[in-house]
Design a protein around this motif. Sequence first.
Motif, PDB file in Angstrom:
ATOM      1  N   LEU A   1     -19.865  21.145  19.932  1.00 42.28           N
ATOM      2  CA  LEU A   1     -18.955  20.737  20.932  1.00 42.28           C
ATOM      3  C   LEU A   1     -17.975  21.866  21.386  1.00 42.28           C
ATOM      4  N   TRP A   2     -17.361  22.286  20.123  1.00 46.08           N
ATOM      5  CA  TRP A   2     -16.512  23.540  20.271  1.00 46.08           C
ATOM      6  C   TRP A   2     -16.955  24.497  20.927  1.00 46.08           C
ATOM      7  N   ILE A   3     -18.284  25.185  20.501  1.00 46.83           N
ATOM      8  CA  ILE A   3     -18.949  26.166  21.015  1.00 46.83           C
ATOM      9  C   ILE A   3     -19.180  25.920  22.689  1.00 46.83           C
ATOM     10  N   GLY A   4     -19.752  24.656  22.734  1.00 46.97           N
ATOM     11  CA  GLY A   4     -20.137  24.359  24.092  1.00 46.97           C
ATOM     12  C   GLY A   4     -18.773  24.162  24.959  1.00 46.97           C
ATOM     13  N   ARG A   5     -17.672  23.705  24.596  1.00 50.44           N
ATOM     14  CA  ARG A   5     -16.481  23.971  25.333  1.00 50.44           C
ATOM     15  C   ARG A   5     -15.950  25.214  25.656  1.00 50.44           C
ATOM     16  N   LYS A   6     -16.152  25.974  24.896  1.00 48.70           N
ATOM     17  CA  LYS A   6     -15.831  27.395  24.965  1.00 48.70           C
ATOM     18  C   LYS A   6     -16.732  28.323  25.977  1.00 48.70           C
ATOM     19  N   LEU A   7     -18.051  27.778  25.900  1.00 45.26           N
ATOM     20  CA  LEU A   7     -19.114  28.441  26.669  1.00 45.26           C
ATOM     21  C   LEU A   7     -18.748  27.994  28.097  1.00 45.26           C
ATOM     22  N   TRP A   8     -18.277  26.523  28.322  1.00 46.86           N
ATOM     23  CA  TRP A   8     -18.100  26.160  29.423  1.00 46.86           C
ATOM     24  C   TRP A   8     -16.942  26.640  30.291  1.00 46.86           C
ATOM     25  N   LYS A   9     -15.985  26.570  29.214  1.00 55.87           N
ATOM     26  CA  LYS A   9     -14.701  27.141  29.900  1.00 55.87           C
ATOM     27  C   LYS A   9     -14.479  28.572  30.186  1.00 55.87           C
ATOM     28  N   LEU A  10     -14.729  29.514  29.238  1.00 54.56           N
ATOM     29  CA  LEU A  10     -14.717  30.783  29.153  1.00 54.56           C
ATOM     30  C   LEU A  10     -15.977  31.450  29.875  1.00 54.56           C
ATOM     31  N   GLY A  11     -17.287  31.015  29.221  1.00 60.01           N
ATOM     32  CA  GLY A  11     -18.410  31.630  29.536  1.00 60.01           C
ATOM     33  C   GLY A  11     -18.832  31.382  31.018  1.00 60.01           C
ATOM     34  N   ASP A  12     -18.823  29.907  31.264  1.00 56.95           N
ATOM     35  CA  ASP A  12     -19.251  29.621  32.639  1.00 56.95           C
ATOM     36  C   ASP A  12     -17.987  29.657  33.674  1.00 56.95           C
ATOM     37  N   GLY A  13     -16.898  29.084  33.284  1.00 60.70           N
ATOM     38  CA  GLY A  13     -15.801  29.145  34.223  1.00 60.70           C
ATOM     39  C   GLY A  13     -15.125  30.222  34.642  1.00 60.70           C
ATOM     40  N   TRP A  14     -14.737  30.904  33.612  1.00 58.24           N
ATOM     41  CA  TRP A  14     -13.805  32.118  33.588  1.00 58.24           C
ATOM     42  C   TRP A  14     -14.733  33.268  34.065  1.00 58.24           C
ATOM     43  N   LEU A  15     -15.685  33.659  33.256  1.00 59.46           N
ATOM     44  CA  LEU A  15     -16.538  34.742  33.303  1.00 59.46           C
ATOM     45  C   LEU A  15     -17.545  34.767  34.499  1.00 59.46           C
ATOM     46  N   ILE A  16     -18.647  33.793  34.481  1.00 60.15           N
ATOM     47  CA  ILE A  16     -19.690  33.581  35.382  1.00 60.15           C
ATOM     48  C   ILE A  16     -19.104  33.223  36.816  1.00 60.15           C
ATOM     49  N   ASP A  17     -18.414  32.018  36.718  1.00 57.75           N
ATOM     50  CA  ASP A  17     -18.021  31.517  38.037  1.00 57.75           C
ATOM     51  C   ASP A  17     -16.713  32.410  38.630  1.00 57.75           C
ATOM     52  N   GLY A  18     -15.858  32.969  37.616  1.00 61.43           N
ATOM     53  CA  GLY A  18     -14.884  33.713  38.057  1.00 61.43           C
ATOM     54  C   GLY A  18     -15.008  34.673  38.615  1.00 61.43           C
ATOM     55  N   PHE A  19     -16.190  35.561  37.950  1.00 64.62           N
ATOM     56  CA  PHE A  19     -16.478  36.803  38.743  1.00 64.62           C
ATOM     57  C   PHE A  19     -17.743  36.933  39.401  1.00 64.62           C
ATOM     58  N   GLY A  20     -18.194  35.743  39.569  1.00 60.83           N
ATOM     59  CA  GLY A  20     -19.654  35.565  40.287  1.00 60.83           C
ATOM     60  C   GLY A  20     -19.444  34.787  41.666  1.00 60.83           C
ATOM     61  N   PRO A  21     -20.120  33.523  41.762  1.00 61.16           N
ATOM     62  CA  PRO A  21     -19.878  32.768  43.075  1.00 61.16           C
ATOM     63  C   PRO A  21     -18.568  32.643  43.416  1.00 61.16           C
ATOM     64  N   ASP A  22     -17.567  31.931  42.449  1.00 58.36           N
ATOM     65  CA  ASP A  22     -16.211  31.707  42.788  1.00 58.36           C
ATOM     66  C   ASP A  22     -15.337  32.750  43.059  1.00 58.36           C
ATOM     67  N   GLY A  23     -15.685  33.980  42.278  1.00 60.01           N
ATOM     68  CA  GLY A  23     -14.931  35.022  42.604  1.00 60.01           C
ATOM     69  C   GLY A  23     -14.940  35.680  43.931  1.00 60.01           C
ATOM     70  N   VAL A  24     -16.469  35.932  44.121  1.00 60.14           N
ATOM     71  CA  VAL A  24     -16.784  36.559  45.419  1.00 60.14           C
ATOM     72  C   VAL A  24     -16.382  35.811  46.547  1.00 60.14           C
ATOM     73  N   ALA A  25     -16.497  34.314  46.535  1.00 59.84           N
ATOM     74  CA  ALA A  25     -15.783  33.388  47.451  1.00 59.84           C
ATOM     75  C   ALA A  25     -14.642  33.397  47.625  1.00 59.84           C
ATOM     76  N   ALA A  26     -13.621  33.467  46.660  1.00 52.93           N
ATOM     77  CA  ALA A  26     -12.307  33.755  46.472  1.00 52.93           C
ATOM     78  C   ALA A  26     -11.812  35.030  47.359  1.00 52.93           C
ATOM     79  N   ARG A  27     -12.416  36.049  47.129  1.00 50.16           N
ATOM     80  CA  ARG A  27     -12.055  37.441  47.777  1.00 50.16           C
ATOM     81  C   ARG A  27     -12.402  37.207  49.287  1.00 50.16           C
TER      82      ARG A  27
END
Length: 670
Positions: free
Chosen positions: A603-629
């Motif tokens: 659960l800890w690994i899953g939460r970190k992957l969700w918050k950091l890997g998926d939320g911050w890295l992938i979404d932050g610099f990917g679809p969400d990041g591009v859309a925000a810029r």
Amino acid sequence: MLSAIVFLPLLGALVAGFFGRLIGARMAEIVTTSLLGVAAVLSWMAFIRIGLNGGEPETIQVATWISSGLFEAGWTLRIDTLTVVMLVVVNTVSSLVHLYSIGYMAEDPHRPRFFAYLSLFTFAMLMLVTSDNFLQLFFGWEGVGLASYLLIGFWYQKPSANAAAIKAFVVNRVGDFGFALGIVGIFAVYGTISFDEVFAATPAMVGRTFEFAGTQFDVVTTLTFLLFIGAMGKSAQFGLHTWLPDAMEGPTPVSALIHAATMVTAGVFLVCRCSPMFEYAPDTLAFVTIIGAITAFFAATVGMFQNDIKRVIAYSTCSQLGYMFFAAGVSAYQAAMFHLFTHAFFKALLFLGAGSVIHAMHHEQDMRKMGGLYKLIPFTYAMMTIGTIALIGFGIPEIGGFAGFYSKDAILETAYAAGGVGSFGFVAGIVAALMTSFYSWRLAFMTFHGAPKWKHDAAHAHDDHAHVDAAHDEHHHHELHPHESPLTMTIPLAILALGAVAAGFVFYPYFIGDGNLETFWRGSIFVLHGEHVLHARHEVPEWVIWAPLTVTVLGFLIAAYYFLWYPKKAAALAAREGLLYNFLKNKWYIDELYNLIFVRPALWIGRKLWKLGDGWLIDGFGPDGVAARVKDLAGRAGRLQTGFIYHYAFAMLIGVAALLTWLMFGGAPK
């Protein structure tokens, strides 16, 4: 006829599943139960013809399933003695569970779905036991896992039922991963997944090794070990057993079907079917013996301190499966299958009898809130007493006894005669037999004898939603009047009781009598040294023969002392909550250990992957990041469109000035 045995349950599942609303709940019950009844009758006819009368085994080609390059997998029904034994067990218990469910689930609004799941479960198990290759076996194996998930979580409105279904599914995937690796390894080594071809080529594989991580491993030992990992998960052996007690969250008929005849016996069937491979892997057989012995002992220790009537019987199932495995581990596959056969009758009887008790108690499952029921539900009491006597293996040597006596005593004597790790199995089995007698009679005394505790707790019992079947919530506020179950529930009990009494002495000569490998099993089970280990049990010391009866009587006396004659002493001991009591009551804290080692880190690994890997890295610099810029740039550009003419005139002036500057200093042609 043989094809009908397999496909009639599938037909019932399709009718009830897709047309249940159209034809109504009653017709769905009738159709599925009738088809299972026909399949059960046909199974007994096949058992008599092929098993008892020595008819020739048959293979029926249904279809070509997969053909790709060197890989060939057909859909073929393999009907030999081992298969017909399983057909009888599966279809007999399943048909009686269907009939029983008509009464037990009478008030559930989703009965067509329930009966469709039951029939689908049965079909998947039939696919498993009739398989002619490892891929078809895996198909049935996973089908049983899927159907068990649907049945355990049938009352999906209950969070506990959802959690139990997911737990069963996930824990079984652990074992199934090993099983899948074993099948892939078999194809890589043998170039085929056909049982006959693999078994015939195994002797030539003895001594062959492969290198992994710089170490040499024996091929046959590795493959059989991986197959057994799958069996450990499906048959709830120690380490992969944690899903089994939680499966009690499903309706009681589901518990009987899973624990008596189908899902949990699949692992035992797998080991016996693959005996031509396991016989050439002595290290794997030793491991099978040790795991089976530990499971028999472990589950019995836990069963002594459970208060939920279904959980006591569930741990009993786990313990009895341990007996079957350590029998197979000492090459007594015939004894393992004999115990599987007899166990199906008395364990289904106990589970359905427990369901009758729960029905009488308005779906109360806590034995501490029962007592004094033998006068109010005498038929259920008699049936459960028969099941209890069969389970503990009560019988007198040279005279006879109930079904469990013939199969369990044969396993214990064989384990002793085998020596080596078999001796460990014998000791664990004898101690487990003592505890089995104790917790079985404890269940009987707490449920049917003593003061009726439900009279005092009736006002509170209906508020305990932890052990209440969701289909009967409307009963929770009625005054408690225990009553006998309807005929649809009592008739299956009577039929199963007949098997619990007679299955042992009737079928003993066929399953484990002299010459059984040639006269009864006829190639469906392979033992490298013939029937030596079964013959050797006739030469064990006299005390070995009498030891099971001795510990059985001792267990009865201890249970009677604490729960029949001096129940206040048992209550006082439980109230002290000593270290050993809490350790056993909490199931050796294995669930808590797994939660600490596996669940929380996952659960800890899953939460970190969700918050950091998926939320911050992938979404932050990917679809969400591009859309925000893009949004940011659009916002900035939007601010230039002010609507004031002098702003636009000023911008034009700046542009003209910039153009002139460019022409003056760098853009003019030369």
